[in-house]
Design a protein around this motif. Structure first.
Motif, short mmCIF file in Angstrom:
data_model
loop_
_atom_site.label_atom_id
_atom_site.label_comp_id
_atom_site.label_asym_id
_atom_site.label_seq_id
_atom_site.Cartn_x
_atom_site.Cartn_y
_atom_site.Cartn_z
N HIS A 44 -0.23 0.50 -11.51
CA HIS A 44 0.18 -0.72 -10.55
C HIS A 44 -0.80 -1.93 -10.44
O HIS A 44 -0.13 -2.86 -10.32
CB HIS A 44 0.29 0.02 -9.05
CG HIS A 44 1.35 0.66 -8.80
ND1 HIS A 44 2.77 0.49 -9.27
CD2 HIS A 44 1.66 2.17 -8.61
CE1 HIS A 44 3.74 1.25 -8.96
NE2 HIS A 44 3.01 2.50 -8.64
N TRP A 45 -2.04 -1.73 -10.60
CA TRP A 45 -2.98 -2.66 -10.76
C TRP A 45 -2.61 -3.80 -12.04
O TRP A 45 -2.60 -4.83 -11.91
CB TRP A 45 -4.46 -2.50 -10.72
CG TRP A 45 -4.98 -2.00 -9.25
CD1 TRP A 45 -5.12 -0.93 -8.46
CD2 TRP A 45 -5.23 -3.28 -8.21
NE1 TRP A 45 -5.60 -1.43 -7.30
CE2 TRP A 45 -5.64 -2.78 -7.31
CE3 TRP A 45 -5.06 -4.63 -8.58
CZ2 TRP A 45 -6.11 -3.57 -6.20
CZ3 TRP A 45 -5.33 -5.58 -7.42
CH2 TRP A 45 -5.97 -4.83 -6.17
N ILE A 46 -2.28 -2.94 -13.10
CA ILE A 46 -2.13 -3.70 -14.35
C ILE A 46 -0.85 -4.32 -14.25
O ILE A 46 -0.80 -5.63 -14.53
CB ILE A 46 -2.13 -2.49 -15.54
CG1 ILE A 46 -3.51 -2.28 -15.75
CG2 ILE A 46 -1.75 -3.31 -16.73
CD1 ILE A 46 -3.59 -1.05 -16.72
N ASN A 47 0.06 -3.74 -13.49
CA ASN A 47 1.35 -4.51 -13.28
C ASN A 47 1.34 -5.73 -12.36
O ASN A 47 1.99 -6.79 -12.61
CB ASN A 47 2.41 -3.71 -12.71
CG ASN A 47 3.05 -2.56 -13.66
OD1 ASN A 47 2.81 -2.76 -14.99
ND2 ASN A 47 3.53 -1.61 -13.35
N ARG A 48 0.48 -5.70 -11.43
CA ARG A 48 0.26 -6.56 -10.61
C ARG A 48 -0.29 -7.93 -11.23
O ARG A 48 0.18 -9.06 -10.90
CB ARG A 48 -0.61 -6.53 -9.41
CG ARG A 48 -0.09 -5.41 -8.30
CD ARG A 48 -1.41 -5.12 -7.28
NE ARG A 48 -0.78 -3.95 -6.55
CZ ARG A 48 -1.56 -3.14 -5.72
NH1 ARG A 48 -2.70 -3.27 -5.67
NH2 ARG A 48 -0.87 -2.00 -4.90
N ILE A 49 -1.43 -7.69 -11.95
CA ILE A 49 -1.90 -8.48 -12.84
C ILE A 49 -0.91 -9.25 -13.64
O ILE A 49 -0.91 -10.54 -13.91
CB ILE A 49 -3.20 -7.87 -13.41
CG1 ILE A 49 -4.39 -7.73 -12.49
CG2 ILE A 49 -3.71 -8.92 -14.74
CD1 ILE A 49 -5.48 -6.88 -13.22
N LYS A 78 0.85 -1.11 -0.10
CA LYS A 78 0.13 0.03 -0.13
C LYS A 78 1.10 1.37 -0.10
O LYS A 78 2.07 1.22 0.46
CB LYS A 78 -0.99 0.07 1.17
CG LYS A 78 -2.00 -0.77 1.16
CD LYS A 78 -3.11 -0.65 2.11
CE LYS A 78 -4.28 -1.32 1.89
NZ LYS A 78 -5.18 -0.85 1.17
N ARG A 93 -2.16 4.34 -9.83
CA ARG A 93 -2.89 3.25 -9.03
C ARG A 93 -3.22 2.13 -10.01
O ARG A 93 -3.05 1.02 -10.09
CB ARG A 93 -4.01 3.86 -8.37
CG ARG A 93 -3.53 4.29 -6.84
CD ARG A 93 -4.87 4.66 -5.87
NE ARG A 93 -6.17 5.18 -6.63
CZ ARG A 93 -6.21 6.59 -6.63
NH1 ARG A 93 -5.67 7.21 -5.58
NH2 ARG A 93 -7.33 6.91 -7.10
N THR A 94 -3.85 2.73 -11.22
CA THR A 94 -4.21 1.87 -12.52
C THR A 94 -2.98 1.15 -12.94
O THR A 94 -3.08 -0.12 -13.23
CB THR A 94 -4.85 2.59 -13.43
OG1 THR A 94 -6.13 3.42 -12.94
CG2 THR A 94 -5.57 1.92 -14.54
#
Length: 59
Positions: A35-40, A20, A32-33
């Motif tokens: 980072h979410w795409i990178n996480r996926i 976080k 934030r978007t």
């Protein structure tokens, strides 16, 4: 030559993606978007890597 094989910065980025926000880095919707795409994509890559290793060991 040693400088090319340093992976510390990459591991710090992965740690920052899965943590976080602690307020020391800028925060916006776009970031934030991203980072979410990178996480996926990182999770998908690891799953595919595990599948490939299992398939190679089963031969």
């Amino acid at each position: 030559m040693k400088r090319y094989f340093e992976l510390g910065e990459a591991f710090r980025y992965f740690g920052r993606v899965f943590r976080k926000n602690d307020g020391t880095h800028p925060d916006s919707f776009n970031l934030r978007t991203m980072h979410w795409i990178n996480r996926i994509s990182i999770v998908m890559f690891l799953i595919c890597l595990i599948v490939m290793i299992v398939r190679a060991l089963m031969r």
